[in-house]
Motif scaffolding. Sequence first.
Motif, PDB file in Angstrom:
ATOM      1  N   TRP A  41       0.675  -1.119   0.001  1.00 33.44           N
ATOM      2  CA  TRP A  41      -0.131  -0.264  -0.353  1.00 33.44           C
ATOM      3  C   TRP A  41       0.816   1.361   0.310  1.00 33.44           C
ATOM      4  O   TRP A  41       0.509   2.475  -0.491  1.00 33.44           O
ATOM      5  N   TRP A  42       1.667   1.436   0.440  1.00 28.25           N
ATOM      6  CA  TRP A  42       3.316   2.484   0.095  1.00 28.25           C
ATOM      7  C   TRP A  42       2.808   3.101  -1.118  1.00 28.25           C
ATOM      8  O   TRP A  42       3.950   2.318  -1.371  1.00 28.25           O
ATOM      9  N   TRP A  47       2.420   3.456  -8.735  1.00 29.02           N
ATOM     10  CA  TRP A  47       3.459   3.565  -7.717  1.00 29.02           C
ATOM     11  C   TRP A  47       4.002   2.988  -6.907  1.00 29.02           C
ATOM     12  O   TRP A  47       4.197   3.244  -5.792  1.00 29.02           O
ATOM     13  N   PRO A  48       4.046   1.729  -6.787  1.00 31.87           N
ATOM     14  CA  PRO A  48       3.919   0.545  -6.247  1.00 31.87           C
ATOM     15  C   PRO A  48       5.629   0.807  -5.652  1.00 31.87           C
ATOM     16  O   PRO A  48       6.523   1.150  -6.063  1.00 31.87           O
ATOM     17  N   ALA A  49       5.213   0.206  -3.924  1.00 30.50           N
ATOM     18  CA  ALA A  49       6.599   0.459  -3.432  1.00 30.50           C
ATOM     19  C   ALA A  49       7.400  -0.359  -3.109  1.00 30.50           C
ATOM     20  O   ALA A  49       7.256  -1.854  -2.196  1.00 30.50           O
ATOM     21  N   THR A  50       9.084  -0.706  -3.322  1.00 31.49           N
ATOM     22  CA  THR A  50       9.403  -1.776  -2.482  1.00 31.49           C
ATOM     23  C   THR A  50      11.010  -1.210  -2.104  1.00 31.49           C
ATOM     24  O   THR A  50      11.330  -0.229  -2.015  1.00 31.49           O
ATOM     25  N   PRO A  69       4.128   4.308 -13.441  1.00 36.03           N
ATOM     26  CA  PRO A  69       4.114   3.108 -14.856  1.00 36.03           C
ATOM     27  C   PRO A  69       4.975   2.886 -16.372  1.00 36.03           C
ATOM     28  O   PRO A  69       5.142   2.107 -16.712  1.00 36.03           O
ATOM     29  N   ASP A  70       6.460   3.797 -16.044  1.00 36.39           N
ATOM     30  CA  ASP A  70       7.586   4.009 -17.127  1.00 36.39           C
ATOM     31  C   ASP A  70       8.614   3.302 -17.214  1.00 36.39           C
ATOM     32  O   ASP A  70       9.594   3.334 -17.948  1.00 36.39           O
ATOM     33  N   GLY A  71       8.424   2.973 -15.422  1.00 32.72           N
ATOM     34  CA  GLY A  71      10.461   1.832 -14.634  1.00 32.72           C
ATOM     35  C   GLY A  71      10.875   2.951 -14.157  1.00 32.72           C
ATOM     36  O   GLY A  71      11.768   2.435 -13.913  1.00 32.72           O
TER      37      GLY A  71
END
Length: 164
Positions: A41-42, A47-50, A69-71
Amino acid sequence: MTVISSTQSPEALSLTIVAEFSAGVERVWQLWEDPRQLERWWGPPTWPATFETFDFQPGGKASYYMTGPDGTKARGWWRFTAIGAPDRLELEDGFADDDGNPVEEVGSARMSTALEDTGAGTRMTVTSTFANADQMEKMIQMGMEEGMGEAMGQIDAILAGAPV
């Protein structure tokens, strides 16, 4: 929608977002203390987080990146300043360069999270306090308020047991 209010306070140099969830405080706390759940969720959905590092203790640090979305990767860091499980978390929050080093010209903000039992679930209040008015304005213009709202909007599905 889980977010019930979003308030900018130029006088206090703060942005406060309040959300409510139909889960207990301890369950909502897990979303902060477990980096794998935090990754779900962060950051806004696009724009998912890792999280690359996550040392969840006072003085500990976390480093992460959000992938657009564009990497494109936007990097950030946290330094945990206070942890009062299961209802209080305070940290310093900032941007990082490609090597994970703090971006000094942007500065950092303080973020505090409070979880409160409402009887029907949990109210989560997240307040970001900025160093000065220019920093606050820049962060708001970059979409921080909308992004945090979208990020928190993903929590209900996690709490409902949606698969990864």
